[in-house]
Design an enzyme around this catalytic site. Structure first.
Site, PDB file in Angstrom:
ATOM      1  N   ARG A 199       0.950  -1.028   0.368  1.00  0.00           N
ATOM      2  CA  ARG A 199       0.201  -0.167  -0.031  1.00  0.00           C
ATOM      3  C   ARG A 199       0.765   1.503  -0.177  1.00  0.00           C
ATOM      4  O   ARG A 199       2.042   1.623   0.684  1.00  0.00           O
ATOM      5  CB  ARG A 199      -0.951  -0.288   1.040  1.00  0.00           C
ATOM      6  CG  ARG A 199      -2.074  -1.076   1.522  1.00  0.00           C
ATOM      7  CD  ARG A 199      -2.243  -0.771   2.218  1.00  0.00           C
ATOM      8  NE  ARG A 199      -2.323  -0.791   3.668  1.00  0.00           N
ATOM      9  CZ  ARG A 199      -3.329  -0.608   5.010  1.00  0.00           C
ATOM     10  NH1 ARG A 199      -4.762  -0.347   4.163  1.00  0.00           N
ATOM     11  NH2 ARG A 199      -3.507   0.185   5.709  1.00  0.00           N
ATOM     12  N   ASP A 229     -10.075   4.446  13.418  1.00  0.00           N
ATOM     13  CA  ASP A 229      -8.980   3.833  13.523  1.00  0.00           C
ATOM     14  C   ASP A 229      -8.895   3.862  12.023  1.00  0.00           C
ATOM     15  O   ASP A 229      -7.670   3.150  12.485  1.00  0.00           O
ATOM     16  CB  ASP A 229      -7.932   2.269  14.111  1.00  0.00           C
ATOM     17  CG  ASP A 229      -9.148   1.245  14.298  1.00  0.00           C
ATOM     18  OD1 ASP A 229     -10.582   1.180  14.828  1.00  0.00           O
ATOM     19  OD2 ASP A 229      -8.984   0.303  13.492  1.00  0.00           O
TER      20      ASP A 229
END
Length: 493
Positions: free
Chosen positions: A180, A260
């Site tokens: 990522r 989160d």
């Protein structure tokens, strides 16, 4: 002892690294190395992201690169870390969380953080194995690039690598790693962690780092009497509002909007049980684990505000005044509806706001909901109608033809005197032909599980340019099969 990769067998990806987040110090992360996976292989690659990183054109031809991006070989110059954060999950304080299976290689000189998801256990794995399975990794890879293709702020994905190593979930599955890429992976939960533990010094250091790197205008603002932390909260609120407007306009359900999983930069992050709507249902729940419907499609804007309120509470020791903190959230309530209406006007081919636009927008959404009309197909066909004047393909998706005809009259009156060709072009650029529907992802996953990754490559090519016609690919833009509604997506990945 630093784990800066100086090994003689480290893979040189051609990237140069700078301290970035790691400069904050050991209170914010743990240094560690990924856990190797055996016999890795390529599943999917994004050459667009490779270009963003400045990788050479033959980057994927090296066995060392494949091993490094699967976590099986160190990366030259990288300093891998896992960061600590906390958060609210399904509205309940969950305490310390952290990168339980994501290991950040570092930040490139170009300002992009590179992270391996599924690369093994970390101190924040909370009993988990630190792995990711092939199915969820393919979904994240494709949707990251699909959202970018749609023009929606998102983390990106360079590649997916697979391994036949077993991973135990509801059943035995094979492992995978997603590489990522983002300017920052900092989440609301990073701030919540230090605030909850009354570690104000670290909280201030984190806020200063993020402001100085990503929100420098907050240092010189006269907003809130020059309070940089309040201005920062306001800026994050406005970015988040704009992001949610784009989600709602395109029909995207995130599925697990825990604090989160909220990016401090207003990016779409952590693709788990997401879904693009098929039939339009405002109350649709895409996450099979969300038994209470907290993260239903129509709840997303309110949940985002709730999460921002949690961020405001975390920043309160720095802002210093609760009323100022609440005031910093206020613009969300105007930015979201304004951004949403702007996006919907573009979908309707309208370049200027006018009285009556809101009822026009609300009217068509009510019609779509009443008939569970396919969201993406309706908007694309409406774009075609504006281009060629043939309304029948649009009428065909409605059972309530009279209701649609009444709405179409209002729509036509709103466009009286406008240039239809220009309006049609705006609509084509605002209403994608291709989105990552669950059944398309599932078909690509099932083929990849048999080592046929061509479906991943085909979908990637379509989703990176979703507004184009792509002759010969109409099957990927059609109505979902009946079995698509039986696909259950949960937090298990």
């Amino acid at each position: 002892m630093s784990l800066l990769a100086e090994d003689t067998e480290a893979a040189d990806l051609g990237l140069r690294w700078k301290p970035g987040f790691a400069a904050l110090g050991p209170a914010f992360f743990t240094e560690l190395r990924p856990t190797p996976l055996p016999d890795s292989y390529w599943v999917g690659r994004s050459e667009a992201v490779a270009g963003e990183l400045g990788l050479p054109t033959d980057w994927h031809e090296s066995k060392a690169t494949l091993a490094a991006l699967t976590g099986s070989m160190p990366v030259a110059g990288a300093r891998p870390i896992a960061t600590v954060y906390s958060g609210h999950q399904f509205g309940v304080w969950a305490g310390q969380l952290g990168d339980g299976r994501a290991i950040m290689l570092g930040e490139t000189e170009g300002g992009l953080e590179v992270q391996l998801k599924g690369a093994g256990r970390t101190p924040y794995s909370r009993g988990g194995d630190g792995r990711a399975v092939l199915r969820s990794s393919i979904r994240e890879f494709l949707c990251s690039e699909a959202m970018h293709g749609l023009g929606i702020p998102t983390t990106r994905a360079l590649c997916v690598t697979g391994s036949d190593a077993p991973v135990y979930r509801e059943e035995i599955e094979s492992a995978a790693v997603v590489t990522r890429v983002a300017p920052s992976f900092v989440r609301f939960g990073h701030f919540e962690h230090f605030a909850a533990n009354q570690r104000d010094e670290e909280l201030r250091a984190l806020a200063d780092y993020v402001i100085d790197r990503y929100y420098p205008a907050c240092r010189t603002t006269d907003r809130f009497g020059g309070n940089a932390y309040a201005a920062f909260l306001e800026a994050v609120s406005e970015r988040t509002a704009a992001l949610l407007a784009q989600w709602q306009a395109v029909g995207f359900c995130h599925g697990v909007m825990n604090t989160d999983n909220m990016s401090i930069l207003g990016l779409t992050i952590d693709y788990g049980p997401f879904q693009f709507l098929d039939g339009f249902d405002p109350r649709h729940i895409c996450n099979h684990s969300d038994t209470q419907g907290r993260y239903a499609f129509n709840q997303q804007p309110n949940v985002a505000y709730w999460n921002l309120f949690c961020l405001a509470q975390a920043l309160l020791p720095l802002i210093g005044d609760q009323e100022v903190a609440v005031a910093a959230l206020e613009s969300y309530k105007t930015v979201f509806p304004n951004e949403f209406e702007g996006r919907m006007r573009a979908k309707l081919g309208l370049t200027q706001a006018a009285e009556g636009d809101r009822p026009l927008i609300e009217g068509v959404l009510k019609l779509l909901a009443a008939g569970k009309v396919d969201y993406t197909i309706f908007w694309r066909r409406l774009s075609g109608y504006m281009a060629d004047g043939n309304v029948e393909p649009v009428r065909d998706v409605f059972l309530d033809r009279a209701g649609f005809d009444a709405w179409l009259l209002s729509f036509s009156q709103r466009h009286a005197g406008t240039d239809r060709a220009l309006a049609a072009e705006l609509m084509r650029r605002s209403n994608p032909k291709f989105v990552l529907r669950n059944h398309l992802g599932q078909q690509a996953i099932e083929a990849s599980q048999q080592k046929d990754h061509s479906g991943v490559a085909t979908l990637l090519a379509l989703l990176q340019t979703p507004f184009e016609e792509h002759p010969g690919a109409d099957a990927y833009a059609g109505f979902p099969p009946d079995w698509a509604s039986t696909i259950e997506i949960s937090c298990s990945s």
